[in-house]
Write a protein that holds these residues in place. Structure first.
Motif, short mmCIF file in Angstrom:
data_model
loop_
_atom_site.label_atom_id
_atom_site.label_comp_id
_atom_site.label_asym_id
_atom_site.label_seq_id
_atom_site.Cartn_x
_atom_site.Cartn_y
_atom_site.Cartn_z
N HIS A 9 33.04 34.05 47.34
CA HIS A 9 33.52 34.99 46.31
C HIS A 9 34.09 34.29 45.08
O HIS A 9 34.52 34.94 44.14
N ALA A 10 34.05 32.94 45.11
CA ALA A 10 34.48 32.18 43.92
C ALA A 10 33.45 32.38 42.83
O ALA A 10 32.25 32.39 43.10
N GLY A 11 33.92 32.57 41.61
CA GLY A 11 32.99 32.81 40.50
C GLY A 11 32.78 34.29 40.25
O GLY A 11 32.20 34.67 39.24
N SER A 12 33.28 35.14 41.18
CA SER A 12 33.21 36.58 40.94
C SER A 12 34.58 37.23 41.17
O SER A 12 35.16 37.81 40.27
N HIS A 47 44.26 41.34 49.06
CA HIS A 47 43.03 40.52 49.04
C HIS A 47 42.01 41.02 48.02
O HIS A 47 40.81 40.86 48.21
N ALA A 48 42.48 41.64 46.94
CA ALA A 48 41.54 42.08 45.91
C ALA A 48 41.21 40.90 44.99
O ALA A 48 41.75 39.81 45.17
N LYS A 95 35.89 26.13 52.85
CA LYS A 95 35.96 25.46 51.54
C LYS A 95 36.57 26.38 50.49
O LYS A 95 36.38 27.60 50.54
N THR A 96 37.29 25.81 49.54
CA THR A 96 37.72 26.55 48.34
C THR A 96 37.47 25.64 47.15
O THR A 96 37.29 24.42 47.32
N PRO A 97 37.49 26.19 45.91
CA PRO A 97 37.27 25.33 44.74
C PRO A 97 38.33 24.25 44.56
O PRO A 97 38.11 23.27 43.85
N ILE A 98 39.51 24.41 45.22
CA ILE A 98 40.58 23.44 44.99
C ILE A 98 40.94 22.63 46.25
O ILE A 98 41.97 21.95 46.28
N GLY A 99 40.10 22.71 47.26
CA GLY A 99 40.37 21.93 48.47
C GLY A 99 39.89 22.67 49.71
O GLY A 99 39.62 23.86 49.64
N VAL A 124 28.29 36.74 58.39
CA VAL A 124 29.35 37.75 58.44
C VAL A 124 30.62 37.17 57.83
O VAL A 124 31.31 37.81 57.02
N ASP A 125 30.92 35.93 58.18
CA ASP A 125 32.11 35.22 57.70
C ASP A 125 32.10 35.13 56.17
O ASP A 125 33.09 35.43 55.50
N GLU A 126 30.95 34.75 55.61
CA GLU A 126 30.87 34.55 54.16
C GLU A 126 30.81 35.87 53.39
O GLU A 126 31.19 35.93 52.22
N ALA A 127 30.35 36.94 54.05
CA ALA A 127 30.29 38.24 53.38
C ALA A 127 31.68 38.86 53.25
O ALA A 127 31.94 39.66 52.35
N GLU A 128 32.58 38.46 54.14
CA GLU A 128 33.93 39.05 54.16
C GLU A 128 34.86 38.35 53.18
O GLU A 128 34.92 37.14 53.13
N HIS A 129 35.62 39.17 52.41
CA HIS A 129 36.52 38.59 51.41
C HIS A 129 37.99 38.62 51.85
O HIS A 129 38.83 37.97 51.23
N SER A 130 38.32 39.38 52.90
CA SER A 130 39.74 39.63 53.19
C SER A 130 40.53 38.36 53.50
O SER A 130 41.70 38.24 53.13
N MET A 131 39.89 37.39 54.17
CA MET A 131 40.61 36.14 54.44
C MET A 131 40.40 35.12 53.32
O MET A 131 41.30 34.35 52.98
#
Length: 291
Positions: A9-12, A47-48, A95-99, A124-131
């Motif tokens: 969800h990084a970049g969006s 988590h929005a 992964k995150t953009p900062i570590g 499923v993991d990558e589709a979910e944004h809540s965590m």
């Protein structure tokens, strides 16, 4: 060989520019004026997209003293994938953009061995944004402190299962090196959410929404999972993390550590004035050891 969950969800939902992301998080955390406390053992945070809830989330994460914490349990609701159970990540790194945050594979195995969890595949993991929306904050807060995560996707649990998972996870609360990050937005109001509860006695619609959310927040602060359940069945408030919150309430009432939840921030994405409007509410809380 690492199995990586990408920051899908990084970049969006939030910027994928590391420098900009660091600056945003630092700015929001600094603006809270909060003092970090080793007594804070968990948070409830939204988590929005960060443009909506990033500032509110800082009032949860800004309380965390990372010094003695080595493991973070992430409890997030499932938005796209239906399961009546809780599911564990099959990734080894988030992964995150900062570590990056390594997954605590030992605890995942321990939970797997109970036979109560299912596994979610990477898709499923990558589709979910809540965590995922909690991860950049965690990376920022735990900078320089090695920490592992235990991501638990909380499905559409019935009351018995909420209590069962709460009892099962309660022992982890008694270990002060564990921390809990509970993911939830509050009222989703408007016809697009099929929820338009309006108590005219409160004044404008946004005040009615606030009164409804505050009622729920007050009940969560009592730590009473049954009362929270009762509130949800009475008002049907569209709190998307109702199941993770309920599991956490059961955890805190089944452990020997006395935990007190306190809400520190409440915001709405916009102020609804007419029935055509819509909004999502964001509330941030800290769960502290109550001496």
């Amino acid at each position: 060989m690492d199995k990586i969950r990408r920051p899908s969800h990084a970049g969006s939902w939030y910027t994928d520019n590391p420098k900009k992301l660091e600056e945003e998080l630092e700015g929001w955390l600094g603006a809270t004026g909060l003092t970090k406390s080793p007594d804070v053992r968990g948070v409830i945070a939204p988590h929005a997209g960060y443009s909506y809830s990033g500032r509110a989330a800082a009032y949860a994460f800004g309380n965390i003293d990372p010094t003695n914490i080595t493991r973070v349990f992430l409890l997030g609701p499932s938005h796209h994938y239906y399961t009546p159970k809780c599911a564990l990540s099959t990734a080894t790194v988030y992964k995150t953009p900062i570590g990056d945050l390594p997954i605590d594979l030992e605890v995942i195995e321990e939970l797997k061995a109970t036979g109560k969890f299912e596994l979610m595949d990477l898709q499923v993991d990558e589709a979910e944004h809540s965590m995922e929306m909690h991860l950049p904050y965690l990376v920022k807060i735990f900078e320089g402190h090695p920490v592992k995560v235990v991501p638990i996707l909380v499905g559409a649990l019935n009351t018995d299962n909420e209590a069962m998972y709460g009892r099962l996870l309660a022992k982890y609360v008694d270990d002060p090196t564990n921390f809990f990050s509970v993911s939830s937005d509050f009222c989703h109001w408007g016809s697009r959410f099929h929820y338009t509860h309006y108590d005219k006695k409160c004044g404008p619609i946004h005040k009615s929404i606030e009164a409804l959310d505050k009622m729920g927040m007050d009940i969560i602060e009592t730590g009473n999972a049954d009362a929270f359940k009762q509130y949800l069945s009475e008002y049907d408030n569209t709190i998307c993390g109702r199941h993770p919150i309920s599991v956490f309430l059961h955890m805190s009432s089944n452990c020997s550590t006395k935990i007190k939840i306190k809400f520190l921030r409440y915001e709405q994405s916009s102020q609804c004035k007419t029935m055509r409007d819509s909004s999502v509410s964001y509330a941030s809380a800290a769960a502290k050891v109550d001496a």
